[in-house]
Design an enzyme around this catalytic site. Structure first.
Site, PDB file in Angstrom:
ATOM      1  N   HIS A  81       0.870  -1.184   0.000  1.00  0.00           N
ATOM      2  CA  HIS A  81       0.000   0.000   0.000  1.00  0.00           C
ATOM      3  C   HIS A  81       0.901   1.226   0.000  1.00  0.00           C
ATOM      4  O   HIS A  81       1.892   1.272   0.734  1.00  0.00           O
ATOM      5  CB  HIS A  81      -0.881  -0.026   1.255  1.00  0.00           C
ATOM      6  N   ARG A 127      -6.701  10.297   0.069  1.00  0.00           N
ATOM      7  CA  ARG A 127      -6.527  10.782  -1.307  1.00  0.00           C
ATOM      8  C   ARG A 127      -7.865  10.844  -2.033  1.00  0.00           C
ATOM      9  O   ARG A 127      -8.124  11.759  -2.799  1.00  0.00           O
ATOM     10  CB  ARG A 127      -5.547   9.881  -2.064  1.00  0.00           C
TER      11      ARG A 127
END
Ligand code: FAD
Length: 655
Positions: free
Chosen positions: A249, A269
């Site tokens: 990740h 995000r």
């Protein structure tokens, strides 16, 4: 012969995360007496840690969304190596599984007009993740637990016993799936607190044990994720599929060292957070690969406009699939443009009002405040890649979740391979758990019912062998750790030291960027660790003894790590979660190839249980190639020809 308590069930589910609980609910609702067994407390599975949401094409926020778009995104994210039938079933069934959760009591965040709200995530064309703030996994598990309790209450009314048809064994670890010839006959387990052994006899076993992250040094995974289910399947004779694909990740915490690896959700995000390097540059615009060029914004202005007007602008490259973002961060740090503690900056503080950040990202706000003394409403976070998820897993039949080659064995959730191809999109795991957890429950119950009076018996010798294997760390050669070395004997090994060495080797030699020489070195190291793990010794007794538990988990981590390293060495291309510095591009010919890992040579037949039990720590792994199944033409027709040319092998295009 040792005396080990035995109980009879129709279906045993190993694992009480989202996949295990959904499977157990389904099996019980279809009339199977079902036992669920889990390593930690009931409710404390990985699923509870899931933050961002469940991906399901409900079209609540953008009506353009539907299963076909979700299918396309999933295949693109997995670089077309996905078991396409799984991706199809997943995209079609995910919305029903989310709505079903609401009928069971889940409460998702809403849109202004009262529908289930959906948020943006990397690789998803439309806002698609149903969520509860950034605590979605908690709501999912709470709901499934509540459903289990409701079913137990129904059973109590009818039978006077809450656990007559559905029972949870918590804080118990399964160390072997038992077999009668080819078929599954049950599971061998120990209670973590007392060390007591017991056997659950059942013709159908569903493995739903989650991931493998604890084989790597920097990981978002918690202590339980030692690849047990992957190893149990291997030991039972089932193959693992495409284990080279491990997801790093892009955003884990990098500081302070005690929390390194803890996840920073992609919702940051998705909700507008941006990545910057030490020069303040939004560097992701420099890392948009050719296959995605047309779909992502080419300027900051366009990327920013997309949040308000997604129909007329392209999404910002911070929302590229995870593998792309992780590689980009790695490259920036390597080029000397990283943050003070070896990551990059992830900023929401300049993008949203403080109040909105605290409302939409409450867990992230508290996580950084409490663990790093960083106020994310006022300053940027420092983040870097962390080992997060394994796309590889038990090879299963797409429709039934049946493990290949072992009648009675099923697998669902993160432990099953194929669904996500070479890279999973965020949010697609929670939906995967529900879709395939349910399917595993359906088919395990049907299989058990089909056997009726002819249940495979549990073999006493196999139980004794499993017990002897589990007790081996108490009689490792030489003196116990910390005691003077006995003359002539090989000294026992400390399981904690072996674990640390394994994590370091996997991190350094089979990590985010891979090289042939390093992976060969890793395999040598793993072979050495395998021999040493056979001498892993522990002090004390069986009552809650974490050193003993770790000594047993080592077998699993070593098996799984060897699968990852062997497959990664074999696949000479870069695709999704597998990046080779010496083979930096995706090779279309490799799309046709799956890599299977087995513990036994399929031509020679299975290793008898006795021999496996006698070996110090089992291995090595045998790797074979198989050709992937051709994608069904009506599914291929969902893509433009120009796009397929980028992914499919030459002969597939002609076909
Ligand atoms: P798990 O939930 O991992 O459960 C595994 C179970 O198996 C546990 O009960 C464990 O005790 C048990 N077990 C393991 N070994 C044994 C054994 N030997 N014997 C008995 N029991 C055993 N995905 C998304 O889709 N959306 C997100 O927003 C998201 N956020 C995430 C955030 C974090 C921090 C993490 C770590 C993951 C996130 N993921 C997310 C991924 C997702 O949470 C996991 O992939 C998923 O929960 C795995 O579910 P599972 O049911 O397969 O296994």
């Amino acid at each position: 012969m040792s005396v080990v308590e035995r109980q009879e069930w129709d279906v045993v589910v190993i694992g009480a995360g989202g996949a295990g609980l959904r499977a157990a609910i389904e099996a019980r609702e279809r009339g199977a007496r079902t036992a669920v067994i889990c390593k930690s407390l009931f409710g404390k599975a990985h699923t509870v840690m899931a933050e961002g949401g469940i991906a399901a094409a409900m079209g609540n926020v953008n009506s353009g969304d539907n299963w076909q778009v979700h299918f396309r995104d999933t295949m693109r994210g997995g670089k077309f190596l996905n078991q396409w039938r799984m991706a199809e079933l997943h995209a079609k069934e995910a919305p029903d599984r989310v709505w079903e959760l609401e009928t069971w009591g889940a409460l998702f965040d809403r849109t202004k007009d009262g529908r289930i709200s959906q948020r943006n995530f990397g690789g998803h064309e439309y806002p698609r993740l149903a969520h509860v703030g950034d605590r979605t996994g908690l709501e999912l598990i709470r709901t499934l637990q509540q459903k289990i309790v409701a079913l137990q209450q129904e059973d109590h009314k009818e039978t006077g016993d809450y656990e007559s048809r559905l029972k949870v064994f918590q804080e118990c670890t399964v160390t072997r799936v038992l077999k009668d010839g080819e078929r599954v006959s049950g599971a061998f387990a120990y209670e973590r607190e007392s060390g007591r052994f017991f056997v659950l006899e059942a013709p159908a076993v569903v493995i739903a044990t989650g991931g493998i992250g604890k084989s790597f040094k920097v990981t978002s995974n918690s202590w339980e994720y030692t690849g047990d289910g992957h190893a149990l399947a291997l030991l039972a004779g089932a193959p693992l599929l495409n284990m080279e694909f491990v997801q790093f990740h892009p955003t884990g915490m990098v500081w302070p060292p005690s929390v390194k690896g803890i996840l920073v959700t992609e919702s940051v995000r998705g909700d507008g957070g941006v990545l910057r390097n030490s020069e303040g540059k939004r560097f992701m615009f420099d890392y948009i690969p050719d296959v995605f060029k047309e779909k992502y914004a080419q300027s900051e202005e366009e990327g920013d406009r997309w949040y308000e007007d997604p129909d007329h602008n392209r999404r910002p490259p911070e929302l590229l699939p995870r593998d792309e973002v992780a590689r980009a961060i790695n490259a920036e740090v390597k080029a000397g443009r990283g943050s003070p503690h070896g990551g990059v900056f992830l900023d929401v503080s300049t993008r949203m009002p403080a109040e909105t950040i605290r409302r939409r990202l409450p867990s992230m706000y508290h996580q950084f405040k409490e663990l790093a003394d960083v106020d994310i409403t006022a300053e940027a976070m420092e983040v870097g890649p962390t080992c997060h998820y394994v796309m590889g897993g038990i090879a299963v039949e797409s429709d039934t979740a049946a493990a290949r080659g072992v009648p009675g064995l099923f697998a669902a959730g993160e432990v099953a391979g194929g669904m996500h191809g070479s890279n999973r999109l965020g949010g697609n795991s929670l939906s995967d758990l529900l879709v395939f957890g349910r399917r595993a429950g359906v088919h395990a119950a049907e299989y058990a019912a089909g056997l009726a009076g002819a249940r495979p018996p549990v073999d006493d010798i196999e139980v004794d062998t499993a017990a002897a294997e589990a007790l081996r760390p108490f009689s490792a050669e030489g003196p116990a750790p910390g005691q003077p070395e006995a003359a002539g004997g090989r000294p026992p090994e400390n399981p904690y030291t072996l674990h640390q060495e394994l994590q370091q080797a996997m991190n350094d030699l089979v990590g985010i960027i891979r090289r042939e020489g390093e992976m060969e070195q890793a395999l040598e190291k793993l072979a050495d660790l395998r021999v040493r793990a056979g001498r892993a010794g522990v002090e004390g007794h069986r009552q809650f003894n974490p050193g003993w538990h770790l000594a047993l988990d080592l077998r699993n981590m070593l098996l799984v790590s060897e699968c990852v390293a062997r497959a990664a060495l074999e696949r000479t291309e870069s695709r999704g979660g597998h990046t080779r510095e010496d083979h930096p591009t995706m090779d279309r010919d490799w799309r046709r190839i799956n890599l299977l890992c087995r513990l036994t040579d399929p031509a020679a037949g299975p290793v008898p249980a006795q021999a496996a039990g006698e070996a110090e720590v089992v291995g090595p792994i045998i790797l074979t190639r198989e050709t992937t199944e051709a994608i069904r033409p009506d599914l291929l027709a969902l893509f433009e020809k120009e796009e397929l040319v980028k992914y499919l092998a030459e002969e597939e295009l002609y076909e």
